[in-house]
Enzyme design. Structure first.
Site: not given
Length: 222
Positions: A80, A91, A146, A170
């Site tokens: 990331e 959501r 995360c 990830h």
């Protein structure tokens, strides 16, 4: 680089086995280019996870912090680039392990909109690809725990002025999770392959105090 704090989230939601936890346990105690890996398993809960890792940072005083989580649906190890100051797991309809469902809640009310990883992300991806392990850079870590933990630790390091490089990786589903009926068709990666990827990525961090300027071609990530 003398020591690396490697964190992995525990199981959560519909993921009965988290690859991040398994890889953290797999690599705990290993030596990578003279640096000792010390792993910690982190609760998948908002805010508590940040405090757990902050405590580990204070205890271990590592040179590098690499945090890991699962991103189901991705076919590669993804490093990331950015963590945003926003939490919205409502959501996803996915509560954290304490049952919290957040929407538009900031991790740090007085913090910046985002923090960038301070790891050499291009060098890490290049090293993994050169080792035959599919990897890529990601520009979205989601808005669940995360991203929350990545932002929280980068913010802590920035506020305290700590000489620590940190970022997030990830991992895809484990094969046994991808084999579940609700996940059929999802890509997967074994613990051994994911651990091999992290091993060479950590070695790349040690070899690159600054990221390479070489362009690393990417594919679009979900």
């Amino acid at each position: 680089m003398r020591s690396v704090l490697l964190t992995g989230f525990e199981a959560f939601g519909a993921t009965p086995v988290n690859p991040a936890e398994q890889v953290a346990r797999y690599l705990d105690g290993e030596d990578v280019n003279g640096a000792t890996i010390v792993s910690r398993i982190v609760p998948n809960t908002y805010f508590t996870c940040i405090e757990v890792v902050k405590a580990a940072v204070a205890e271990l005083q590592p040179d590098v912090v690499v945090m890991m989580g699962e991103y189901g649906g991705r076919a590669m190890i993804t490093v990331e680039r950015i963590a945003q100051n926003l939490n919205d797991n409502a959501r996803y309809g996915l509560r954290d392990n304490d049952g919290k469902l957040l929407q538009d809640v900031l991790t740090a009310p007085d913090g910046p909109t985002a923090h960038r990883s301070t790891l050499p992300i291009r060098a890490m991806v290049r090293a993994m690809r050169d080792a035959g392990i599919p990897a890529d850079i990601s520009d979205t870590g989601g808005t669940f725990c995360c991203n929350h933990l990545m932002y929280g630790i980068l913010h802590h390091i920035a506020v305290k002025g700590l000489a620590i490089r940190a970022g997030w990786v990830h991992l895809p589903h484990l094969p046994e999770v991808a084999a579940l009926e609700q996940n059929l068709g999802a890509p997967s990666m074994s613990v051994e392959t994911a651990a091999a990827g992290l091993r060479v990525a950590l070695a790349a961090i040690g070899c690159h105090p600054h990221d390479t300027e070489d362009t690393v071609a990417s594919r679009l990530q979900i």
